[in-house]
Structure formats: structure tokens, C-alpha cells
Design an enzyme around this catalytic site. Structure first.
Site, short mmCIF file in Angstrom:
data_model
loop_
_atom_site.label_atom_id
_atom_site.label_comp_id
_atom_site.label_asym_id
_atom_site.label_seq_id
_atom_site.Cartn_x
_atom_site.Cartn_y
_atom_site.Cartn_z
N GLU A 68 -0.35 -5.83 5.60
CA GLU A 68 0.99 -5.79 5.01
C GLU A 68 1.92 -6.80 5.68
O GLU A 68 2.71 -7.46 5.02
CB GLU A 68 1.58 -4.38 5.15
CG GLU A 68 0.90 -3.37 4.24
CD GLU A 68 1.41 -1.96 4.44
OE1 GLU A 68 1.23 -1.15 3.53
OE2 GLU A 68 1.99 -1.66 5.51
N LYS A 116 13.41 8.00 3.15
CA LYS A 116 13.11 6.88 4.05
C LYS A 116 14.34 6.08 4.45
O LYS A 116 14.25 5.18 5.27
CB LYS A 116 12.11 5.93 3.38
CG LYS A 116 10.97 6.58 2.62
CD LYS A 116 10.00 7.24 3.56
CE LYS A 116 8.81 7.85 2.85
NZ LYS A 116 7.90 6.89 2.28
N SER A 163 0.84 -1.21 0.00
CA SER A 163 0.00 0.00 0.00
C SER A 163 0.87 1.26 0.00
O SER A 163 2.05 1.20 0.32
CB SER A 163 -0.85 0.04 1.27
OG SER A 163 -1.37 -1.21 1.54
N GLY A 164 0.24 2.38 -0.29
CA GLY A 164 0.94 3.66 -0.22
C GLY A 164 1.13 4.28 -1.58
O GLY A 164 0.63 3.78 -2.59
N SER A 165 1.90 5.38 -1.60
CA SER A 165 2.03 6.16 -2.83
C SER A 165 3.16 5.68 -3.73
O SER A 165 3.29 6.17 -4.86
CB SER A 165 2.26 7.63 -2.45
OG SER A 165 3.41 7.73 -1.63
N GLY A 184 5.81 -0.46 0.16
CA GLY A 184 6.47 0.79 0.57
C GLY A 184 6.85 0.74 2.04
O GLY A 184 6.62 -0.27 2.73
N ALA A 185 7.43 1.83 2.54
CA ALA A 185 7.79 1.92 3.96
C ALA A 185 7.81 3.38 4.36
O ALA A 185 8.04 4.27 3.53
CB ALA A 185 9.15 1.29 4.21
N GLY A 213 1.87 4.11 8.06
CA GLY A 213 1.51 5.52 7.89
C GLY A 213 0.16 5.66 7.21
O GLY A 213 -0.56 6.64 7.39
N LYS A 262 6.10 0.84 9.26
CA LYS A 262 5.04 0.84 8.27
C LYS A 262 3.72 1.14 8.99
O LYS A 262 3.62 1.02 10.19
CB LYS A 262 4.97 -0.51 7.55
CG LYS A 262 6.19 -0.72 6.63
CD LYS A 262 6.13 -2.00 5.82
CE LYS A 262 4.89 -2.19 5.02
NZ LYS A 262 4.57 -1.08 4.11
#
Ligand SMILES: O=C[C@H](O)[C@H](O)[C@H](O)COP(=O)(O)O
Length: 249
Positions: free
Chosen positions: A109, A127, A31-33, A88-89, A102, A100
Site C-alpha cells: 500500500e 476512522k 486493500s480492506g473492506s 482504506g485506513a 490492519g 494502515k
């Protein structure tokens, strides 16, 4: 495209090129951008490569991403062994411990990270840190069952040494963030000394009744890919080797 966005894309493309192999059938999508670039690169491998592959999401966002990219969707209860998961992280330290959650997705995850034969992190240069809590200062995300949140907060404040731990509040909704699993999130900042070996505090938090999962992933990843502003990618490996690679075509 901003430098940060370009760095995310670089990291994701390089990681996919190296770790999503023709023989891989079951693939975990985090997940994430940064993860949309992972999926973009996987789609670029072509219809033939993706025929017969199943993609497992870590939440609502990655499920939408998989479906809108016309890739086959599966779930981890049907496919408990995953060839490779890319995610992501929020921050990664030199031993590949990471924060993780955020985006409040760390429960699913972590399940997909554990289910994977190979777990790979992708992120931009911000990061890449020596110790967790350097740039990502809002604290360790902790998913809790709603009725236990006040008790867990008290435990964090008075027993585990996080006096500033708070319940994460929603932005465009009154009240707390509610996860894809119907739970709440606590963000718990810890002093530097607890982040030197985050496994200990991770285990202590996890032992609190009411905690569902902690957003500290300790030495789970095989490698972490960080896109840099100069167009190179830094790769940190689980044996602490560091590699500098040129950007993919
Ligand atoms: O819950 C969210 C996840 O752990 C994300 O993978 C993490 O927050 C990193 O997201 P981004 O790639 O947007 O920085």
C-alpha cells in the site's frame, strides 16, 4: 446494509466521483473492506471509461477484486507512476497522518501511495480522529522479516517505548500472520505523546534492522473521505480544510 457499511460505500463513491477522472489510465487499488465499493463505483463508470485503463493491486485481495470485476490488471514494477491510488485506513488524524496495515497490506500500500500522483483515503466515520490511537488501539502494524521478529520486538519493548508490542497471530491457522510478501507483522501500541507527530516514531521504527515497512503513512494523502451515519461525507484535505458534502446520487 448496516450504518458502518453504508458509510464506507458513501465515502468510496464520493471519492471515486471526484478523483477517478476520464483521463486517468493507471489506477492503484488498495486493500480492506472499504475498497470493494471503490471498485464497484469505478465499474459503474462504464466499459468505455475503463477501456485502456490498468489497475494496480496492493495485495492478494485487491488483485482478486480487480480480476473478478473484469478490469485490466497490472503491477507497479511495470507502471511505477500511478495517476491516482484509492485506499482504506484504520485511522486518520487531522493532518492526514494515518495508520494502515490492519489487514497486513501496508508495504504494498505504501509503495502504491508513493507511486501515485494523487493518494486518496476512504473510510467510515469511526476512522476520523484528532490523534492516531484513539479508536484503533491495537497499535502500529510493522512488517518484519521473520528471522528478525524477536530482535525487533525487543527493540520496541526496551528502546522505542512500546512494552505491549506483540507478534500478530493468525486466527484460523496455528502460528503468526504471514503477509503477501512472506513476512510477519508486529502490532506496537504507543502512548498518545508519540502519536502527536507520528513521523518521528515512524522514522525510528523504520531504522530498526529487520523492519520492512511501518503502517504509519505521514502526510501522504491529498484528501480523506469519511462516510457519516447521517448520509453526508466529511472530506479532510491536506491543507487541513474540512468540507461537508451531501451523498452522491
Ligand atoms: O492492511 C490493510 C489496509 O491498510 C486497510 O486499508 C485498512 O486496514 C483499512 O481497512 P478497512 O477499510 O477494512 O477498515
Amino acid at each position: 446494509m448496516s450504518n458502518i457499511e453504508a458509510s464506507k460505500k458513501l465515502a468510496a463513491y464520493t471519492a471515486v466521483d471526484r478523483h477517478v477522472k476520464p483521463e486517468h489510465r493507471i489506477i492503484g487499488i488498495g486493500s480492506g473492506s472499504t475498497v470493494p465499493y471503490v471498485v464497484e463505483r469505478i465499474v459503474q463508470q462504464g466499459e468505455e471509461a475503463n477501456k485502456g485503463r490498468v489497475f494496480i493491486p496492493t495485495g492478494f485481495q485487491s488483485k482478486e477484486l480487480i480480476v473478478s470485476s473484469k478490469l485490466a490488471l497490472g503491477d507497479v514494477d511495470e507502471y511505477p507512476t500511478i495517476d491516482v491510488t484509492l485506499d482504506g485506513a484504520d485511522e486518520v488524524d487531522y493532518q492526514l497522518n494515518c495508520v494502515k496495515g490492519g489487514g497486513a497490506c501496508h508495504l504494498r500500500e505504501k509503495v502504491l501511495a508513493e507511486a501515485a500522483n494523487t493518494f486518496i483515503l476512504v473510510a467510515d466515520y469511526r476512522k476520523n480522529v484528532q490523534y492516531l490511537g484513539t479508536n484503533f488501539v491495537q497499535g502500529v502494524p510493522i512488517e518484519v522479516v521473520p528471522f528478525a521478529y524477536a530482535k525487533v520486538l525487543q527493540n520496541l519493548h526496551h528502546i522505542l517505548g512500546s512494552p505491549n508490542a506483540v507478534l500478530r497471530m493468525a486466527v484460523k491457522k496455528a502460528g503468526p500472520v504471514v503477509t503477501d510478501n512472506g513476512n510477519f507483522i508486529i502490532d506496537a501500541p504507543f502512548p498518545r505523546e508519540k502519536m502527536l507527530d507520528p513521523y518521528i516514531i515512524m522514522a525510528q521504527i523504520k531504522m530498526l534492522t529487520g523492519v520492512v515497512e511501518v503502517g504509519l503513512f505521514c502526510r501522504m494523502a491529498k484528501a480523506a473521505y469519511f462516510g457519516n451515519e447521517d448520509g453526508t461525507v466529511t472530506v479532510r484535505w491536506d491543507d487541513e480544510k474540512v468540507e461537508q458534502v451531501a451523498a452522491p446520487e
